[in-house]
Write an enzyme that holds these catalytic residues in place. Structure first.
Site, PDB file in Angstrom:
ATOM      1  N   GLU A 150     -15.447 -45.102  13.226  1.00 23.90           N
ATOM      2  CA  GLU A 150     -16.817 -44.580  13.312  1.00 23.90           C
ATOM      3  C   GLU A 150     -16.979 -43.339  12.437  1.00 23.90           C
ATOM      4  OE1 GLU A 150     -14.714 -45.401  15.716  1.00 23.90           O
ATOM      5  OE2 GLU A 150     -15.738 -45.786  17.609  1.00 23.90           O
ATOM      6  N   GLU A 199      -4.792 -44.786   9.648  1.00 24.54           N
ATOM      7  CA  GLU A 199      -3.754 -44.021  10.346  1.00 24.54           C
ATOM      8  C   GLU A 199      -2.823 -43.321   9.360  1.00 24.54           C
ATOM      9  OE1 GLU A 199      -2.115 -46.833  13.168  1.00 24.54           O
ATOM     10  OE2 GLU A 199      -3.911 -46.658  14.423  1.00 24.54           O
ATOM     11  N   ASN A 258     -10.532 -47.763  10.785  1.00 23.72           N
ATOM     12  CA  ASN A 258      -9.593 -46.684  11.099  1.00 23.72           C
ATOM     13  C   ASN A 258      -8.460 -46.650  10.073  1.00 23.72           C
ATOM     14  OD1 ASN A 258      -8.874 -49.125  12.410  1.00 23.72           O
ATOM     15  ND2 ASN A 258      -7.714 -48.074  14.004  1.00 23.72           N
ATOM     16  N   CYS A 283     -15.586 -39.407  18.368  1.00 25.05           N
ATOM     17  CA  CYS A 283     -16.577 -40.136  17.571  1.00 25.05           C
ATOM     18  C   CYS A 283     -17.962 -40.046  18.198  1.00 25.05           C
ATOM     19  CB  CYS A 283     -16.159 -41.593  17.411  1.00 25.05           C
ATOM     20  SG  CYS A 283     -14.736 -41.752  16.305  1.00 25.05           S
ATOM     21  N   CYS A 324     -14.568 -43.511  20.901  1.00 24.51           N
ATOM     22  CA  CYS A 324     -13.836 -42.449  21.590  1.00 24.51           C
ATOM     23  C   CYS A 324     -14.712 -41.193  21.693  1.00 24.51           C
ATOM     24  CB  CYS A 324     -12.530 -42.135  20.860  1.00 24.51           C
ATOM     25  SG  CYS A 324     -12.740 -41.151  19.367  1.00 24.51           S
ATOM     26  N   CYS A 369     -10.743 -42.294  12.909  1.00 27.79           N
ATOM     27  CA  CYS A 369     -11.371 -43.467  13.529  1.00 27.79           C
ATOM     28  C   CYS A 369     -12.378 -44.132  12.587  1.00 27.79           C
ATOM     29  CB  CYS A 369     -12.108 -43.063  14.793  1.00 27.79           C
ATOM     30  SG  CYS A 369     -11.056 -42.576  16.157  1.00 27.79           S
TER      31      CYS A 369
END
Ligand code: THU
Length: 135
Positions: free
Chosen positions: A58, A47, A45, A93, A90, A56
């Site tokens: 994935e 940010e 990930n 994803c 999530c 993310c």
């Protein structure tokens, strides 16, 4: 074709998570995507100060797979959160993985052992490319 065990896939995800850029959540995640022809791609990930722009692990693994010109078919995804187990993908994803026909998801259980589920158990009745085909 090299075959990788569930533990090896989680280890690859863990190594990617070590590179996560997470100054805001301090929640590093790593993902390893194995294509149906046995190629492995990883992501972490990343940010951003504009929080909503976080990407993310994935989805970073999937976009790397596509950029490499790989077969766009994900056999398995393994996901690790360094601060929490299990760390299931999530919703966003799951939808992106579904686009590329992901078959199986592996996470680390609370006991550190791999937990594996068929993908359609984590995203049942999903919306996909076939839904756009004309009636
Ligand atoms: N995160 C992922 O990388 N993958 C998921 O499936 C769940 C959440 C990241 C996003 C954010 O950087 C951090 O975890 C906390 O939500």
């Amino acid at each position: 074709m090299t075959t990788l065990s569930d533990t090896e896939l989680l280890d690859a995800a863990r190594r990617a998570a070590e590179h996560a850029y997470v100054p805001y959540s301090s929640f590093p995640v790593g993902a390893a995507v194995l294509t149906d022809d046995g190629t492995l791609f990883t992501g972490c990930n990343v940010e951003n100060a504009a929080y909503g722009e976080a990407i993310c692990a994935e989805r970073n693994a999937v976009t790397t797979m596509i950029a490499a010109g790989e077969s766009p078919k994900v056999a398995t995804v393994a996901v690790i959160g360094l601060k929490a187990a299990p760390c299931w993908p999530c919703g966003a994803c799951r939808q992106v993985l579904r686009e590329f026909h992901c078959d199986r998801v592996i996470v680390e259980g609370e006991d550190g052992q791999p937990v594996s589920l068929p993908f359609d158990q984590i995203l049942p009745n999903s919306f996909g490319p076939d839904a756009l085909e004309a009636r």
